[in-house]
Scaffold this motif. Structure first.
Motif, PDB file in Angstrom:
ATOM      1  N   SER A 126       0.837  -1.185   0.000  1.00  0.00           N
ATOM      2  CA  SER A 126       0.000   0.000   0.000  1.00  0.00           C
ATOM      3  C   SER A 126       0.879   1.244   0.000  1.00  0.00           C
ATOM      4  O   SER A 126       1.975   1.254   0.563  1.00  0.00           O
ATOM      5  N   ASP A 128       1.187   5.728   0.186  1.00  0.00           N
ATOM      6  CA  ASP A 128       0.576   6.900   0.798  1.00  0.00           C
ATOM      7  C   ASP A 128       1.334   8.139   0.354  1.00  0.00           C
ATOM      8  O   ASP A 128       2.511   8.064  -0.028  1.00  0.00           O
ATOM      9  N   ALA A 221       0.872   7.547  -5.527  1.00  0.00           N
ATOM     10  CA  ALA A 221      -0.405   7.381  -4.837  1.00  0.00           C
ATOM     11  C   ALA A 221      -1.581   8.056  -5.533  1.00  0.00           C
ATOM     12  O   ALA A 221      -2.721   7.886  -5.108  1.00  0.00           O
ATOM     13  N   ASN A 241      -4.676   1.947  -1.407  1.00  0.00           N
ATOM     14  CA  ASN A 241      -4.666   3.331  -0.939  1.00  0.00           C
ATOM     15  C   ASN A 241      -4.208   4.295  -2.043  1.00  0.00           C
ATOM     16  O   ASN A 241      -3.459   5.241  -1.788  1.00  0.00           O
ATOM     17  N   HIS A 258     -10.375   7.263  -2.587  1.00  0.00           N
ATOM     18  CA  HIS A 258      -9.604   8.122  -1.686  1.00  0.00           C
ATOM     19  C   HIS A 258      -9.603   9.590  -2.115  1.00  0.00           C
ATOM     20  O   HIS A 258      -8.544  10.196  -2.366  1.00  0.00           O
ATOM     21  N   ARG A 261      -7.372  12.891  -0.904  1.00  0.00           N
ATOM     22  CA  ARG A 261      -6.027  13.234  -1.361  1.00  0.00           C
ATOM     23  C   ARG A 261      -6.021  14.366  -2.391  1.00  0.00           C
ATOM     24  O   ARG A 261      -4.952  14.886  -2.733  1.00  0.00           O
TER      25      ARG A 261
END
Length: 264
Positions: A126, A128, A221, A241, A258, A261
């Motif tokens: 994952s 980020d 990401a 993610n 998500h 972001r």
């Protein structure tokens, strides 16, 4: 080797026809050899072969860092063959990858979506990253075509571009294959050890699950694309993610995973 060539055509239209020439995107096989053995042959647009193979190896998990390469070079100056050797330490870590018949980013016949997602999540960590302004991502998407000279000539190439958090272009590549374009753009930064500077990816194509997997391996990401993602890409991105977004028809972006972001 040229990335395009001209070809004579006949232009048919109401009232008659005429002779003309047209630029066509080149497509040639690239053989990738790993540890002295044939690993795969990909069809690609000539250019940036070393970066292409570096990005491919990162995406497939063959390497995690530039230092994992023993050598990465053309085979006897043949630009259609690139040979890769790994350090002894790395080759001991990835025997199952070196023996694999298919790529992480390719599904074999009969595998179902749930099995594929499970396999990809196990093979990919994952990711980020800090949020990025909506205006920054939108501007990069809107201006992608200005970084596509080959598309301007041939009207046939895909593009992948990597940007930093301020929207500064770090690398861009074009190719007949969207996967190849992404491998090239990633490989350019990977070889220079500048990949950690990349914050988001912009694609001229749709977002498929393979593109999500390659982005995750590169630590990216946020993926923004001209076209929408597939359902499988959304499912994989949710679990890894990764933020997926596409250009909205009238204004702004559609965000599928998500959304926190992207800062409005």
């Amino acid at each position: 080797m040229k990335n395009h060539r001209t070809h004579p055509i006949r232009h048919l239209k109401n009232g008659g026809s005429s002779e003309a020439t047209q630029a066509l995107l080149a497509e040639e096989p690239l053989s990738i050899r790993v540890q002295g053995n044939p690993y795969t042959v990909v069809m690609r647009t000539p250019g940036d072969e070393i970066a292409h193979v570096a990005g491919f190896c990162l995406g497939e998990g063959i390497v995690d860092a530039v230092e994992d390469f023993g050598t990465l070079a053309f085979c006897d100056e043949d630009v259609n063959v690139v040979t890769v050797t790994l350090t002894p330490k790395r080759s001991e870590k990835v025997p199952e990858i070196l023996d694999r018949r298919g790529f992480i980013s390719q599904t074999s016949c009969g595998i179902c979506g749930k099995e594929l997602i499970s396999d990809l999540r196990q093979a990919t960590q994952s990711v980020d990253a800090a949020p990025i302004d909506l205006a920054t991502v939108s501007k990069a998407l809107d201006e992608l075509s200005t970084h596509q000279p080959l598309r301007e000539i041939t009207r046939a190439s895909h593009a992948a571009a990597l940007f930093d958090e301020a929207g500064r272009l770090l690398s861009v590549a074009e190719d007949a294959g969207r996967h190849n374009a992404l491998d090239k753009a990633v490989g350019m930064l990977f070889l220079k050890k500048e990949l950690p500077e990349a914050r988001f990816l912009v694609l001229s194509s749709r977002i498929s699950y393979e593109m999500v997997q390659k982005a995750a391996r590169a630590g990216i990401a946020i993926i923004a694309a001209v076209s929408r993602p597939t359902a499988l890409a959304v499912e994989l991105a949710e679990g890894l993610n990764i933020t997926l977004c596409s250009l909205a028809r009238n204004d702004g972006l559609f965000v599928y995973t998500h959304p926190e972001r992207i800062k409005v």
